[in-house]
Scaffold this motif. Sequence first.
Motif, PDB file in Angstrom:
ATOM      1  N   ILE A  21      -6.648  -9.596   2.641  1.00  0.00           N
ATOM      2  CA  ILE A  21      -5.541  -8.833   3.844  1.00  0.00           C
ATOM      3  C   ILE A  21      -5.605  -7.415   3.554  1.00  0.00           C
ATOM      4  N   ILE A  22      -5.384  -6.498   4.820  1.00  0.00           N
ATOM      5  CA  ILE A  22      -5.648  -5.260   4.489  1.00  0.00           C
ATOM      6  C   ILE A  22      -4.355  -5.047   5.265  1.00  0.00           C
ATOM      7  N   LEU A  23      -3.674  -3.973   4.378  1.00  0.00           N
ATOM      8  CA  LEU A  23      -2.222  -3.143   4.151  1.00  0.00           C
ATOM      9  C   LEU A  23      -2.186  -1.890   4.542  1.00  0.00           C
ATOM     10  N   GLY A  24      -2.364  -0.895   5.472  1.00  0.00           N
ATOM     11  CA  GLY A  24      -1.614   0.152   5.379  1.00  0.00           C
ATOM     12  C   GLY A  24      -0.521   0.714   5.916  1.00  0.00           C
ATOM     13  N   THR A  25       0.265   0.106   7.064  1.00  0.00           N
ATOM     14  CA  THR A  25       1.741   1.264   7.497  1.00  0.00           C
ATOM     15  C   THR A  25       2.268   0.203   6.163  1.00  0.00           C
ATOM     16  N   LEU A  26       2.621  -0.639   5.028  1.00  0.00           N
ATOM     17  CA  LEU A  26       3.733  -2.039   4.954  1.00  0.00           C
ATOM     18  C   LEU A  26       2.954  -0.535   3.833  1.00  0.00           C
ATOM     19  N   ALA A  27       1.876   0.003   3.455  1.00  0.00           N
ATOM     20  CA  ALA A  27       1.773   0.299   2.339  1.00  0.00           C
ATOM     21  C   ALA A  27       2.607   1.929   2.849  1.00  0.00           C
ATOM     22  N   ILE A  28       3.037   2.373   2.958  1.00  0.00           N
ATOM     23  CA  ILE A  28       3.856   3.788   3.292  1.00  0.00           C
ATOM     24  C   ILE A  28       5.677   3.077   3.199  1.00  0.00           C
ATOM     25  N   ASP A  29       5.785   2.021   4.638  1.00  0.00           N
ATOM     26  CA  ASP A  29       7.365   1.387   4.292  1.00  0.00           C
ATOM     27  C   ASP A  29       7.724   1.039   3.622  1.00  0.00           C
ATOM     28  N   LYS A  30       6.903  -0.146   3.251  1.00  0.00           N
ATOM     29  CA  LYS A  30       7.555  -0.734   1.494  1.00  0.00           C
ATOM     30  C   LYS A  30       6.377  -0.975   0.762  1.00  0.00           C
ATOM     31  N   PRO A  31       6.217   0.355  -0.625  1.00  0.00           N
ATOM     32  CA  PRO A  31       4.861   0.032  -0.775  1.00  0.00           C
ATOM     33  C   PRO A  31       4.861  -1.168  -1.988  1.00  0.00           C
ATOM     34  N   GLN A  32       6.443  -0.636  -2.421  1.00  0.00           N
ATOM     35  CA  GLN A  32       6.916  -2.162  -4.055  1.00  0.00           C
ATOM     36  C   GLN A  32       6.324  -3.442  -3.211  1.00  0.00           C
ATOM     37  N   SER A  33       6.451  -3.886  -1.927  1.00  0.00           N
ATOM     38  CA  SER A  33       6.317  -5.172  -1.091  1.00  0.00           C
ATOM     39  C   SER A  33       5.323  -5.483  -1.932  1.00  0.00           C
ATOM     40  N   ILE A  34       4.448  -4.288  -0.861  1.00  0.00           N
ATOM     41  CA  ILE A  34       2.565  -4.863  -1.322  1.00  0.00           C
ATOM     42  C   ILE A  34       2.242  -5.152  -2.945  1.00  0.00           C
TER      43      ILE A  34
END
Length: 255
Positions: free
Chosen positions: A100-113
Amino acid sequence: MEIIPAIDLLNGTCVRLNQGNYERVTQFNKDPVAQALSWQKQGASRLHLVDLDGARSGKPVNDSSIKKIASALEIPVQIGGGIRSVERAEALIDLGLDKIILGTLAIDKPQSIKSLAKKHPERIIVGIDSKKGKVATQGWLNESNVLATELAKYFNDSDIASIITTDIETDGTLKGPNLKAMRSIANVSKKPVIASGGVGSMSDLLSLLSLEALGVTGVIVGRALYDGRVDLKEAKKALGENKLQDFPQGLNSFA
């Protein structure tokens, strides 16, 4: 180096955008499942799938096509586009998507990634889409003030599988990859890096071999394959991916 064919889904069809512009669309195949099976038959070892509708709206739009593609293929499928919550990422894992590729979430909630990657090691990819060194989000519609290199470094101590770095200004142009931008990411990342954007010829692919020693392990190719500028089997051989197979069809803060 792995050659990864791309399928971009828009309104249920297989398309390519020029520099991420939704007004500059070229449709290549009305049947994305048939296209996916074609790449598999030609020897692709994995498929890169992007939900462009999801990337623009943040909502799942093409799940029917995504499910059909994932179930039809023998090769693993990685997917990105509009995956802006942990719940959505886990739902796609449950559907059988390999990564699964996550982009926007890497900025908004990096710790969640980081937490998600710890729960699903080697299943999460961070997508870093950048323009002039700054990360873009929301389907490339918004530009952040976060440096792409800083975002890459943030995930060095995580359990993510890899980073996909896309240079927006060259994506879909066939004018060659931005080697300087890709090198800057590879130099700071301790994770494998997959290059994306700008490949228009075999010589462009060969130019990426200079980055292999830095940890660039794969390249995503879209329009050049559809236009016939690059032959998948020849490219695999040229870049050292020689084990061809015939598969059956069927943040705002970094604290």
